[in-house]
Design an enzyme around this catalytic site. Structure first.
Site, PDB file in Angstrom:
ATOM      1  N   HIS A  77       0.844  -1.197   0.000  1.00 19.67           N
ATOM      2  CA  HIS A  77       0.000   0.000   0.000  1.00 19.67           C
ATOM      3  C   HIS A  77       0.882   1.251   0.000  1.00 19.67           C
ATOM      4  CE1 HIS A  77      -3.371  -2.688   1.708  1.00 19.67           C
ATOM      5  NE2 HIS A  77      -3.532  -2.504   0.402  1.00 19.67           N
ATOM      6  N   GLU A 135       1.880   3.452   3.096  1.00 25.42           N
ATOM      7  CA  GLU A 135       2.426   2.774   4.274  1.00 25.42           C
ATOM      8  C   GLU A 135       3.956   2.770   4.218  1.00 25.42           C
ATOM      9  OE1 GLU A 135       0.170  -0.931   4.485  1.00 25.42           O
ATOM     10  OE2 GLU A 135      -1.705   0.201   4.362  1.00 25.42           O
ATOM     11  N   HIS A 168       2.604  -4.226   6.587  1.00 26.84           N
ATOM     12  CA  HIS A 168       1.607  -3.180   6.331  1.00 26.84           C
ATOM     13  C   HIS A 168       1.596  -2.254   7.538  1.00 26.84           C
ATOM     14  CE1 HIS A 168      -0.790  -4.676   2.776  1.00 26.84           C
ATOM     15  NE2 HIS A 168      -0.029  -5.739   3.030  1.00 26.84           N
ATOM     16  N   GLU A 203       0.892  -5.640  10.821  1.00 20.48           N
ATOM     17  CA  GLU A 203       0.447  -4.241  10.803  1.00 20.48           C
ATOM     18  C   GLU A 203       1.323  -3.525  11.823  1.00 20.48           C
ATOM     19  OE1 GLU A 203      -1.745  -2.755   8.904  1.00 20.48           O
ATOM     20  OE2 GLU A 203      -2.987  -4.356   8.089  1.00 20.48           O
TER      21      GLU A 203
HETATM   22  O1  0X9 Z   1      -6.845  -4.558   4.473  1.00 12.22           O
HETATM   23  C1  0X9 Z   1      -5.675  -4.853   4.218  1.00 12.22           C
HETATM   24  O2  0X9 Z   1      -5.275  -5.054   3.083  1.00 12.22           O
HETATM   25  C2  0X9 Z   1      -4.661  -4.973   5.372  1.00 12.22           C
HETATM   26  N1  0X9 Z   1      -4.772  -3.854   6.260  1.00 12.22           N
HETATM   27  S1  0X9 Z   1      -4.306  -2.353   5.768  1.00 12.22           S
HETATM   28  O3  0X9 Z   1      -4.789  -1.397   6.749  1.00 12.22           O
HETATM   29  N2  0X9 Z   1      -2.725  -2.265   5.785  1.00 12.22           N
HETATM   30  O4  0X9 Z   1      -4.812  -2.141   4.469  1.00 12.22           O
HETATM   31  C3  0X9 Z   1      -4.967  -6.213   6.193  1.00 12.22           C
HETATM   32  C4  0X9 Z   1      -5.016  -7.472   5.426  1.00 12.22           C
HETATM   33  C5  0X9 Z   1      -5.245  -8.623   6.334  1.00 12.22           C
HETATM   34  N3  0X9 Z   1      -6.499  -9.262   6.069  1.00 12.22           N
HETATM   35  C6  0X9 Z   1      -7.597  -9.178   6.869  1.00 12.22           C
HETATM   36  N4  0X9 Z   1      -7.603  -8.493   7.966  1.00 12.22           N
HETATM   37  N5  0X9 Z   1      -8.653  -9.868   6.519  1.00 12.22           N
HETATM   38 ZN    ZN Z   2      -1.683  -2.077   4.024  1.00  5.96          ZN
END
Ligand code: 0X9
Ligand code: ZN
Length: 424
Positions: free
Chosen positions: A188, A191, A315, A385
């Site tokens: 992303h 990030e 992330h 994260e």
């Molecule tokens: O949503 C995402 O792609 C990830 N979080 S972010 O805030 N960096 O965008 C998390 C992906 C992990 N998957 C789930 N939580 N289902």
């Molecule tokens: Zn992310």
């Protein structure tokens, strides 16, 4: 979320305002609360034409959160009964019809004016694409016996997705039968801290190559570090000189909106729960699975390396250590694999003070890196994260996040020779 801001925005939620997601995590983990820096109102006029809103929407559980993602809400912060994040105007206007209550809304420019505390000039220590390229080339040149650099492929805009390989016997793209580990950052764009953590890890391993444990990894494993997997998105985020909160890559969609969410573009239950089919949404899954050169490059890398055992995709932000499934509301079926995932996540969680969690317990999101790598090749794949309460946590956060994630990475290296030893 900043307490001051939340109080400004949500006076009715004053009682809840002191409990940002990080505060909740801190309470759970018994960490000290960091003092909030004073807010300054910054110039966010560069976002005046951006039709995204920062909204707070009622959401009671992961099922609500998953449905909101599907409706185009880019969830950034999670509280017990509501979430906050970015959404485009047209998608926001459809939320009420879908049964969601929008508790507050403000144009992204207003949100940014309150949140921009470190402008890119103040973040000079962060590495942009060309600085990342130079840093990786310098590492490879300074440690020719241990390191080599190659490109996983080119991005939408033609940049290289650089990958540093640490291996004392094989260089570049030559095959190896050694157990392999892949660390990645910056799927992303906004990030940026994730690029820094991955770079710091590469630096640490090479600077400490005489340390017996690290020497052992360099001599027996096949280690890959790709810090900037979405360089177009990262550059797009900073190229005006002010942050743009840009998440996706920079493909120009038919509706002229910019980008596909690379972490929704992998071929794992592609474009189902937690992903949006609307091009302008921040969680847009793309026109088809692996439509993007960036995800194809990572796919091809993984498929070409049957020796790959473990994978970490950095992330930000929320201080979490996530493992599959992300795209289905289930544990992985294989009991031995589940034990390995849980053991690794718990250990890395302890070393980082991040909460280990099945990804779908946060929300269900299909098409992500880890699910695909595990489903396609049985790779023990994690998403970290990183620390922070903003995508732009300033220079001081780099060292803090890098130090703890290096510890977790060393643990991952230590178990990647045979992950199943954790299930015996
Ligand atoms: O949503 C995402 O792609 C990830 N979080 S972010 O805030 N960096 O965008 C998390 C992906 C992990 N998957 C789930 N939580 N289902
Ligand atoms: Zn992310």
């Amino acid at each position: 979320m900043k307490k001051v801001l939340l109080t400004l925005l949500l006076p009715l939620l004053a009682a809840a305002a002191s409990a940002g997601p990080l505060d909740q995590l801190r309470r759970g983990l018994d960490l000290p609360s960091a003092p909030e820096p004073a807010l300054e109102s910054a110039d966010a006029s560069h976002l005046a034409g951006d039709d995204r809103y920062w909204v707070t929407v009622t959401a009671d559980d992961k099922y609500d959160r998953t449905a909101l993602l599907r409706s185009g809400l880019d969830i950034v912060e999670i509280e017990k009964n509501f979430v906050s994040g970015f959404i485009r105007l047209d998608a926001m206007e459809q939320l009420a019809a879908k049964g969601f209550i929008v508790r507050s809304r403000q144009p992204i420019a207003d949100y940014a004016a309150r949140h921009l505390k470190d402008f890119p000039a103040g973040d000079a220590v962060y590495h942009n694409y060309s600085e990342t390229t130079d840093a990786l080339k310098e590492l490879a040149a300074a440690h020719p016996a241990e390191a080599s650099l190659f490109s996983l492929g080119k991005t939408t805009e033609g940049r290289e997705i650089w990958c540093l390989r640490l291996n004392t016997s094989e260089k570049g793209e030559t095959p190896s039968t050694r157990p392999a580990v892949l660390f990645m950052g910056n799927h992303h764009g906004r990030e940026h801290l994730t690029n820094e953590v991955a770079l710091a890890l590469a630096r640490h391993l090479l600077a400490n190559k005489a340390d017996p444990a690290i020497r052992g990894y360099l001599d027996t494993l096949d280690v890959y570090v790709a810090p900037l997997t979405n360089p177009d998105g990262a550059e797009y985020d900073i190229k005006t000189g002010k942050y743009r909160w840009h998440r996706k890559n920079t493909r120009i969609n038919p509706d002229k909106s910019v980008g596909v969410d690379l972490n929704r573009n992998y071929d794992s239950l592609w474009c189902q729960a937690g992903a949006s089919q609307y091009a302008s949404a921040d969680t847009y899954c793309g026109p088809y699975a692996f439509s993007e050169p960036e995800t194809r490059a990572i796919r091809d890398f993984v498929l070409a390396r049957p020796n790959l055992k473990t994978l970490m995709s950095y992330h930000s932000y929320s201080s979490l250590l996530l493992y599959p499934w992300a795209g289905r509301d289930e544990d992985v079926a294989d009991a031995r694999d589940r034990k390995v995932f849980e053991t690794m996540a718990r250990a890395m969680g302890a070393l980082t003070a991040y909460r280990p969690q099945r990804a779908s317990d946060l929300y269900v999101a299909t098409g992500d890196t880890g699910d695909w790598a595990y489903a396609a090749r049985g790779v023990f794949a994690f998403t970290a994260e990183l620390d922070g309460s903003t995508f732009y946590p300033g220079a001081a956060m780099i060292e803090k996040a890098a130090a703890k994630n290096i510890k977790a990475a060393l643990y991952l290296l230590g178990v990647s020779d045979d992950p199943y030893k954790l299930a015996r």
